[in-house]
Design a protein around this motif. Structure first.
Motif, PDB file in Angstrom:
ATOM      1  N   UNK A  37       0.829  -1.207   0.000  1.00 35.53           N
ATOM      2  CA  UNK A  37       0.000   0.000   0.000  1.00 35.53           C
ATOM      3  C   UNK A  37       0.864   1.258   0.000  1.00 35.53           C
ATOM      4  N   UNK A  38       1.935   1.231   0.785  1.00 29.65           N
ATOM      5  CA  UNK A  38       2.837   2.376   0.833  1.00 29.65           C
ATOM      6  C   UNK A  38       3.518   2.594  -0.517  1.00 29.65           C
ATOM      7  N   UNK A  39       3.921   1.512  -1.165  1.00 34.00           N
ATOM      8  CA  UNK A  39       4.543   1.615  -2.482  1.00 34.00           C
ATOM      9  C   UNK A  39       3.592   2.225  -3.516  1.00 34.00           C
ATOM     10  N   UNK A  40       2.303   1.957  -3.344  1.00 30.24           N
ATOM     11  CA  UNK A  40       1.296   2.501  -4.254  1.00 30.24           C
ATOM     12  C   UNK A  40       0.876   3.915  -3.877  1.00 30.24           C
ATOM     13  N   UNK A  41       1.370   4.407  -2.738  1.00 38.37           N
ATOM     14  CA  UNK A  41       1.013   5.745  -2.290  1.00 38.37           C
ATOM     15  C   UNK A  41      -0.302   5.813  -1.544  1.00 38.37           C
ATOM     16  N   UNK A  42      -0.821   4.675  -1.141  1.00 39.72           N
ATOM     17  CA  UNK A  42      -2.095   4.637  -0.425  1.00 39.72           C
ATOM     18  C   UNK A  42      -1.815   4.610   1.073  1.00 39.72           C
ATOM     19  N   UNK A  43      -1.733   5.790   1.671  1.00 38.13           N
ATOM     20  CA  UNK A  43      -1.369   5.886   3.076  1.00 38.13           C
ATOM     21  C   UNK A  43      -2.482   5.424   4.004  1.00 38.13           C
ATOM     22  N   UNK A  44      -3.708   5.518   3.565  1.00 34.56           N
ATOM     23  CA  UNK A  44      -4.826   5.066   4.400  1.00 34.56           C
ATOM     24  C   UNK A  44      -4.760   3.552   4.575  1.00 34.56           C
ATOM     25  N   UNK A  45      -4.573   2.811   3.486  1.00 30.29           N
ATOM     26  CA  UNK A  45      -4.464   1.360   3.601  1.00 30.29           C
ATOM     27  C   UNK A  45      -3.169   0.951   4.296  1.00 30.29           C
ATOM     28  N   UNK A  46      -2.106   1.728   4.095  1.00 31.25           N
ATOM     29  CA  UNK A  46      -0.866   1.461   4.808  1.00 31.25           C
ATOM     30  C   UNK A  46      -1.104   1.487   6.309  1.00 31.25           C
ATOM     31  N   UNK A  47      -1.752   2.532   6.804  1.00 32.27           N
ATOM     32  CA  UNK A  47      -2.040   2.638   8.247  1.00 32.27           C
ATOM     33  C   UNK A  47      -2.961   1.515   8.715  1.00 32.27           C
ATOM     34  N   UNK A  48      -3.940   1.180   7.896  1.00 32.40           N
ATOM     35  CA  UNK A  48      -4.869   0.095   8.242  1.00 32.40           C
ATOM     36  C   UNK A  48      -4.116  -1.223   8.451  1.00 32.40           C
ATOM     37  N   UNK A  49      -3.256  -1.581   7.504  1.00 31.85           N
ATOM     38  CA  UNK A  49      -2.564  -2.867   7.600  1.00 31.85           C
ATOM     39  C   UNK A  49      -1.520  -2.881   8.700  1.00 31.85           C
ATOM     40  N   UNK A  50      -0.925  -1.733   9.020  1.00 26.45           N
ATOM     41  CA  UNK A  50       0.007  -1.686  10.155  1.00 26.45           C
ATOM     42  C   UNK A  50      -0.751  -1.925  11.458  1.00 26.45           C
TER      43      UNK A  50
END
Length: 69
Positions: A37-50
């Motif tokens: 998600x971070x690689x794709x620039x999707x910070x919302x999903x990045x935070x969700x998965x963390x």
């Protein structure tokens, strides 16, 4: 351990689904999804998965966390 923030039931459902599918490697899968998600620039999903990664660690622990009443 700081308790993870859960914004909705989906967080719990995602964590238990990963645990059912990946077993002991569920945390690694959540981390991989966060990285994607971070690689794709999707910070919302990045935070969700963390947060899911942290929740999996909490759910996998046999010991109670926090105050017991």
């Amino acid at each position: 351990m700081q308790l993870p923030y859960l914004s909705d039931r989906k967080s719990y459902d995602d964590a238990t689904e990963l645990m059912a599918i990946f077993g002991a490697d569920a945390g690694y899968e959540a981390a991989a999804r966060a990285d994607r998600s971070l690689d794709l620039g999707n910070h919302i999903h990045f935070c969700h998965w963390r947060q899911i990664e942290r929740l999996i660690i909490l759910l996998a622990d046999d010991q109670p966390v926090g105050t017991i009443h």
